[in-house]
Design an enzyme around this catalytic site. Structure first.
Site, short mmCIF file in Angstrom:
data_model
loop_
_atom_site.label_atom_id
_atom_site.label_comp_id
_atom_site.label_asym_id
_atom_site.label_seq_id
_atom_site.Cartn_x
_atom_site.Cartn_y
_atom_site.Cartn_z
N GLY A 16 0.85 -1.18 0.00
CA GLY A 16 0.00 0.00 0.00
C GLY A 16 0.88 1.23 0.00
O GLY A 16 2.11 1.14 0.05
N TYR A 17 0.26 2.39 -0.02
CA TYR A 17 0.99 3.63 -0.23
C TYR A 17 0.70 4.65 0.86
O TYR A 17 -0.46 4.94 1.16
CB TYR A 17 0.65 4.19 -1.62
CG TYR A 17 1.18 3.23 -2.68
CD1 TYR A 17 2.47 3.37 -3.15
CD2 TYR A 17 0.43 2.12 -3.07
CE1 TYR A 17 2.99 2.45 -4.04
CE2 TYR A 17 0.95 1.18 -3.96
CZ TYR A 17 2.23 1.36 -4.44
OH TYR A 17 2.76 0.44 -5.29
N LEU A 18 1.79 5.21 1.41
CA LEU A 18 1.68 6.33 2.34
C LEU A 18 1.68 7.64 1.56
O LEU A 18 1.19 8.66 2.05
CB LEU A 18 2.85 6.31 3.32
CG LEU A 18 2.88 5.07 4.23
CD1 LEU A 18 4.21 4.97 4.96
CD2 LEU A 18 1.72 5.08 5.22
#
Lengths: 157, 157
Positions: free
Chosen positions: A30-32
């Site tokens: 996933g992406y921050l």
């Protein structure tokens, strides 16, 4: 820090399976930060039971990359609580062809049906002998960046 | 992972200097992601000659926090090439008062003149004896978050 030179292709057919080097590895990521034309990508990944935090500079073909191992429990918690859903879920196989090792990613979940192949190269001009199962090249198509796929409704049309 | 409970105050006067525990530490920090109401902050910091990458969940008073040591050269390169300028440049002093250790940050560069004090607490309701040099509390004022200060034209009015 390294600079990553990668070319990316759609996969046509199942021919790659016979050349796979062992079983695939499940990746959840996933992406921050999703990145943008001038903004970096910050990715959290669980590769099997190993956690990683990766920063990639802007760009498609050649980009700065920094990767750090982090506790798997931290990666799990960040995927669950800090990354914008949905999380990408895919299985990565290593596939040998003409002296290079390709990575073939079979996506699950909201991207089920999508299969992408990537090859890492020492330089942007390095010649590559394409395997028969390599379809259309999508290196320059931002829709196939994982940070974009994470936000897509499904595989790009 | 820890949850950080911090209260933050403006600093009035120079009284804190006499209680400082040794010389200050220069901190330079920038942001790969500035965060938002539902988005995490991703910070790159050089503390003296040590590099750190820190992820903070949304929130002001209590927030999830993950911090990892990284090579100083990586931090230096990310501050120079991947973090949106300007980079925050400040000197942090540790200051003892009434059994607690405060951190007093004197800002330089585009934030010169700003001095902030923070104290970390075991719980949001922990009573605190304020030092005489603690001015207005700004814990709940997002303008004083470092991720906001990095983008400000100068100290908040």
């Amino acid at each position: 820090m390294g600079t990553e030179i990668e070319r990316k292709f759609l996969v046509a057919g199942e021919g790659w399976r016979d050349a796979a080097l062992g079983p695939g590895l499940r990746l959840r990521q996933g992406y921050l930060a999703h990145g943008g034309p001038a903004a970096p990508v910050v990715r959290v990944r669980l590769a099997g039971d190993h956690g990683f935090l990766t920063i990639k500079g802007p760009g498609l073909l050649a980009r700065a990359e920094y990767e750090y191992a982090i506790p798997a429990a931290d990666a799990e918690a960040m995927l669950a609580t800090l990354c914008a859903p949905p999380v990408i879920d895919k299985t990565r196989s290593r596939v040998a062809h003409a002296g290079l090792v390709w990575e073939v990613d079979e996506f699950a979940g909201h991207l089920a049906g999508l299969v992408l192949a990537e090859v890492e190269l020492p330089g942007a001009e390095t010649p590559v002998t394409l395997p028969g199962w390599a379809g259309r090249e999508v290196t320059d198509d931002p829709r196939y960046q994982n940070s974009h796929l994470a936000r897509a409704d499904g595989p790009p049309a």
